[in-house]
Each structure stands twice: as C-alpha cells, then as structure tokens.
Design a protein around this motif. Sequence first.
Motif, PDB file in Angstrom:
ATOM      1  N   SER A  35      13.606 -25.693   7.662  1.00  0.00           N
ATOM      2  CA  SER A  35      12.846 -25.151   8.795  1.00  0.00           C
ATOM      3  C   SER A  35      12.264 -23.796   8.440  1.00  0.00           C
ATOM      4  O   SER A  35      12.921 -22.971   7.822  1.00  0.00           O
ATOM      5  N   SER A  36      11.009 -23.569   8.811  1.00  0.00           N
ATOM      6  CA  SER A  36      10.347 -22.292   8.516  1.00  0.00           C
ATOM      7  C   SER A  36      10.321 -21.373   9.715  1.00  0.00           C
ATOM      8  O   SER A  36       9.556 -20.432   9.753  1.00  0.00           O
ATOM      9  N   THR A  37      11.116 -21.668  10.704  1.00  0.00           N
ATOM     10  CA  THR A  37      11.136 -20.814  11.893  1.00  0.00           C
ATOM     11  C   THR A  37      11.614 -19.420  11.520  1.00  0.00           C
ATOM     12  O   THR A  37      12.638 -19.287  10.861  1.00  0.00           O
ATOM     13  N   PRO A  38      10.906 -18.361  11.896  1.00  0.00           N
ATOM     14  CA  PRO A  38      11.327 -17.011  11.539  1.00  0.00           C
ATOM     15  C   PRO A  38      12.715 -16.719  12.080  1.00  0.00           C
ATOM     16  O   PRO A  38      13.055 -17.107  13.186  1.00  0.00           O
ATOM     17  N   ASP A  39      13.521 -16.040  11.270  1.00  0.00           N
ATOM     18  CA  ASP A  39      14.871 -15.720  11.693  1.00  0.00           C
ATOM     19  C   ASP A  39      15.017 -14.245  12.045  1.00  0.00           C
ATOM     20  O   ASP A  39      16.090 -13.688  11.990  1.00  0.00           O
ATOM     21  N   PHE A  40      13.902 -13.615  12.376  1.00  0.00           N
ATOM     22  CA  PHE A  40      13.943 -12.213  12.726  1.00  0.00           C
ATOM     23  C   PHE A  40      14.388 -12.083  14.181  1.00  0.00           C
ATOM     24  O   PHE A  40      13.730 -12.566  15.094  1.00  0.00           O
ATOM     25  N   SER A  41      15.498 -11.430  14.384  1.00  0.00           N
ATOM     26  CA  SER A  41      16.073 -11.327  15.724  1.00  0.00           C
ATOM     27  C   SER A  41      15.274 -10.363  16.583  1.00  0.00           C
ATOM     28  O   SER A  41      14.500  -9.551  16.092  1.00  0.00           O
ATOM     29  N   ALA A  42      15.507 -10.466  17.891  1.00  0.00           N
ATOM     30  CA  ALA A  42      14.824  -9.570  18.834  1.00  0.00           C
ATOM     31  C   ALA A  42      15.188  -8.122  18.565  1.00  0.00           C
ATOM     32  O   ALA A  42      14.362  -7.223  18.698  1.00  0.00           O
ATOM     33  N   SER A  43      16.442  -7.894  18.154  1.00  0.00           N
ATOM     34  CA  SER A  43      16.868  -6.520  17.896  1.00  0.00           C
ATOM     35  C   SER A  43      16.132  -5.923  16.705  1.00  0.00           C
ATOM     36  O   SER A  43      15.771  -4.749  16.710  1.00  0.00           O
ATOM     37  N   ARG A  44      15.886  -6.766  15.670  1.00  0.00           N
ATOM     38  CA  ARG A  44      15.155  -6.262  14.508  1.00  0.00           C
ATOM     39  C   ARG A  44      13.706  -5.967  14.880  1.00  0.00           C
ATOM     40  O   ARG A  44      13.119  -4.994  14.434  1.00  0.00           O
ATOM     41  N   LEU A  53       4.615   4.329  14.192  1.00  0.00           N
ATOM     42  CA  LEU A  53       3.628   3.831  13.239  1.00  0.00           C
ATOM     43  C   LEU A  53       3.821   2.361  12.918  1.00  0.00           C
ATOM     44  O   LEU A  53       3.120   1.805  12.093  1.00  0.00           O
ATOM     45  N   SER A  54       4.813   1.710  13.543  1.00  0.00           N
ATOM     46  CA  SER A  54       5.136   0.329  13.217  1.00  0.00           C
ATOM     47  C   SER A  54       4.943  -0.563  14.432  1.00  0.00           C
ATOM     48  O   SER A  54       5.778  -0.593  15.320  1.00  0.00           O
ATOM     49  N   PRO A  55       3.840  -1.280  14.527  1.00  0.00           N
ATOM     50  CA  PRO A  55       3.621  -2.141  15.693  1.00  0.00           C
ATOM     51  C   PRO A  55       4.609  -3.303  15.722  1.00  0.00           C
ATOM     52  O   PRO A  55       5.147  -3.698  14.680  1.00  0.00           O
ATOM     53  N   PRO A  56       4.890  -3.854  16.916  1.00  0.00           N
ATOM     54  CA  PRO A  56       5.900  -4.917  17.052  1.00  0.00           C
ATOM     55  C   PRO A  56       5.400  -6.251  16.513  1.00  0.00           C
ATOM     56  O   PRO A  56       4.820  -7.053  17.228  1.00  0.00           O
ATOM     57  N   THR A  57       5.607  -6.513  15.260  1.00  0.00           N
ATOM     58  CA  THR A  57       5.185  -7.766  14.663  1.00  0.00           C
ATOM     59  C   THR A  57       6.197  -8.178  13.604  1.00  0.00           C
ATOM     60  O   THR A  57       6.956  -7.364  13.112  1.00  0.00           O
ATOM     61  N   SER A  58       6.241  -9.462  13.275  1.00  0.00           N
ATOM     62  CA  SER A  58       7.141  -9.951  12.229  1.00  0.00           C
ATOM     63  C   SER A  58       6.317 -10.768  11.244  1.00  0.00           C
ATOM     64  O   SER A  58       5.215 -11.218  11.555  1.00  0.00           O
ATOM     65  N   PHE A  60       4.486 -13.556   9.127  1.00  0.00           N
ATOM     66  CA  PHE A  60       4.020 -14.898   9.509  1.00  0.00           C
ATOM     67  C   PHE A  60       4.356 -15.890   8.406  1.00  0.00           C
ATOM     68  O   PHE A  60       4.073 -15.660   7.236  1.00  0.00           O
ATOM     69  N   ARG A  61       5.013 -16.982   8.787  1.00  0.00           N
ATOM     70  CA  ARG A  61       5.363 -18.017   7.816  1.00  0.00           C
ATOM     71  C   ARG A  61       4.621 -19.311   8.146  1.00  0.00           C
ATOM     72  O   ARG A  61       4.537 -19.709   9.306  1.00  0.00           O
ATOM     73  N   LYS A  62       4.123 -19.965   7.114  1.00  0.00           N
ATOM     74  CA  LYS A  62       3.441 -21.231   7.318  1.00  0.00           C
ATOM     75  C   LYS A  62       4.443 -22.314   7.703  1.00  0.00           C
ATOM     76  O   LYS A  62       5.565 -22.355   7.231  1.00  0.00           O
ATOM     77  N   SER A  63       3.989 -23.200   8.560  1.00  0.00           N
ATOM     78  CA  SER A  63       4.855 -24.301   8.986  1.00  0.00           C
ATOM     79  C   SER A  63       4.708 -25.467   8.022  1.00  0.00           C
ATOM     80  O   SER A  63       3.606 -25.856   7.651  1.00  0.00           O
ATOM     81  N   THR A  64       5.847 -26.025   7.610  1.00  0.00           N
ATOM     82  CA  THR A  64       5.805 -27.205   6.740  1.00  0.00           C
ATOM     83  C   THR A  64       6.138 -28.467   7.518  1.00  0.00           C
ATOM     84  O   THR A  64       6.123 -29.560   6.977  1.00  0.00           O
ATOM     85  N   LYS A  70       3.284 -19.963  16.425  1.00  0.00           N
ATOM     86  CA  LYS A  70       2.349 -18.980  16.961  1.00  0.00           C
ATOM     87  C   LYS A  70       2.157 -17.877  15.932  1.00  0.00           C
ATOM     88  O   LYS A  70       3.107 -17.443  15.289  1.00  0.00           O
ATOM     89  N   PRO A  71       0.917 -17.428  15.751  1.00  0.00           N
ATOM     90  CA  PRO A  71       0.679 -16.327  14.804  1.00  0.00           C
ATOM     91  C   PRO A  71       1.287 -15.035  15.344  1.00  0.00           C
ATOM     92  O   PRO A  71       1.538 -14.921  16.548  1.00  0.00           O
TER      93      PRO A  71
END
Length: 377
Positions: A35-44, A53-58, A60-64, A70-71
Amino acid sequence: MARPMGAVRLKKTNPLTLAVGAALCIFILYFLLGSSTPDFSASRKASAASHPLSPPTSPFRKSTGGGKLKPPPVTRYNLNNVTITPKPLENRENILILTPMARFYPEYWDNILRLEYPHELITLGFILPKTKEGNDATRELQKQIAKTQKSGPEKDRFKSIIILREDIDAPLISQDESERHKLKNQKVRRAAMAKARNSLLFSTLGPSTSWILWLDADVVETPPTIIQDLARHDQAIIAPNCFQRFWNSDKKEMDERPYDFNNWQDSDTALEMAKRMGPDEILLEGYSEMATYRTLMAYLFKEDGLLHEELPLDGVGGAALLVKADVHRDGAMFPAFPFYHLIETEGFAKMAKRLGWQPVGLPNYKVGYPPPSGQRY
C-alpha cells in the motif's frame, strides 16, 4: 586438443544465509507492491505546519493500486495582505532579525531579550561558520536559546529561531578585530560575508515577514525600541550610527568612538577612482591607502542634534540595518562580486538604489559595539 573440464563441486550454501536472503526479498517486494498510503501522522503534519516557513503538506506518493490519492494541498500566500507600515507594533507586523555570527557575545543576547517589540512577532535567524570558533559560538547560542525558549518567561520567548551553518570554508582563520580589518583581507572576507548573508536571508524570509533587522553579533547596545524607532521613518532601508566603546587612556575612563564607516555619501573622488578601476577591483572605506573623501555618517553625530534627523546614503553597513521585506523580495541582495566596484552591504545599497529604493541614515541615533579584545567593558 583441449582437455575436457573436470566436474565442478558446488559448495553447500549455509541455511542461515538463504533465510536472510529470502527475508530481504520479501521486504523489498512488500515495499514496492504494498500500500502506498502515506504514513505521516497528524501530529507530524501539525509539527511541520507550526513552523512559519513550512506550509502544512506531506510528500506525495503515486498510487500503485486502483484507488486515487488526493494530491497534497497547495498553500497560497497573498503578499498584498502583508503590511509594512511606520506603525509595526500597532499593526502587529512580523520582524525577522538576522545575525551572521562567528563569536557569541552574551551581551548581544541580553540586548535582544530587552527589545520591547513583542517577541511572539520576532523570528531570529543566525548563520555560523564551520570553524572551531563557530562551533563554540553555536554551542553557546544553543544554550541561551534553550534557556529562553524552554524555561524563560513567556514574554521573552521568540516566535521561532533558525540556526544555519555555512557550507563554505571560512576565508580567515582568526576573527580577531585586527585581522578582520586588514585591507588585504577585505575582498575575500566581505565576499564570504555576502554569501553568508544571502544564504541566511533567502532561507528565512517568510511570506508574512514585514521587516528585516540586520544586526551584527557584536552589536551589544541598542535602544529597546530600536525596531519601532527605525520603522517610524517609513524608509525602505535605514541605518543608525554605530559606535564602539574603548578605554581612553588619556581620560582614564571608558569612552566611545565612531566605528562603522560603511554608511556614507559618495564623493566625486570615489566616483573617479571607480572609473579607473579594473572590473574585479573594489572600493573600500576607512583605509588611508584608499582615500575616497566620502562623507562618512560616523563623523556626523551631534550631541545636541535631532535624534531622528535623516541623511540620504549611497552606501550602508550591516552592523544595524532595518530593511523593508519588499526590498529583498524585489531582488536586492548582497553581491559577493564587484557590483559597480562595491561589495556586500555597500553593494546592496547600490543595487537597492538602482531598483528605486533610497537608503537613509540616522547620524544621531546610536548603537554600540563592545570594547576591543583585552579591554574592560
């Protein structure tokens, strides 16, 4: 006639080696096909977004698989909503204080803590060389930051603090005042300083920054209201007058003397000298070997003069300098190369003027340097 080869005996493979290889293959297949679902937690995400200087983004991983991800969000900043006014305190404008630092002065930090501008609106940025002195300064700086940000009073804590380390070799081994100010060292020293300033500036300038206060690490005395005092002039670039304390052996007491000679008005002599120079040569101020006869703001201080009297300038120093963020956003930086035969802060003033921004100085508004090494304070 070639002889037939004898039978080859294969060495029996160790079962443990086969097991480790099989486990490694399974791990690689799982990583590639899983699974390519991002594992970045809400806390991170929240932690990253908390930095201005760091906008809230994680990432992007391509789906296989069959589903579509969602981008990552796109953060838009409308810089037209950022105010830069003569009343930064009333309008709660964000200040970025930038300091190239080779040595740590405790008095510098004490002076920063005394600033009467709300600290929750101030971001501090530092850049230090990768030298022994730079390492020592970094450790001392980090100690003071931890003391202020973690255990200090809430009112003393700053919005954020950023520390960078230079990725270039230091041009001078020693940072002693006598060595730093030798004429032969100025071009290479100030080119390195320009690179450090640019790295610090463009790594820390955020979308909500209104003003940048450049402050040298050895400027240890400023009025607590320096930000409000300088901003009230509503000038794009404004410099106070810099003095150094020293022991006057004639008076047998501490005294002060002019120090920063990079705040100046140009002269016909200097302009003529520049015309005769080669493309890689630079003009420097404050040296008898290169008499320019410019008007130096350092010598225009009047004890009974108006505190907020303004003086148009053609060159500026970086000891203490308040700059509207739009000046830097417009492209004015610190040239590490001869720019109209000027370099670093003086080159910045020239570049800013060519972009339509006029530097101004305050000859009767003073900030102070500590005494030379070996002298008492």
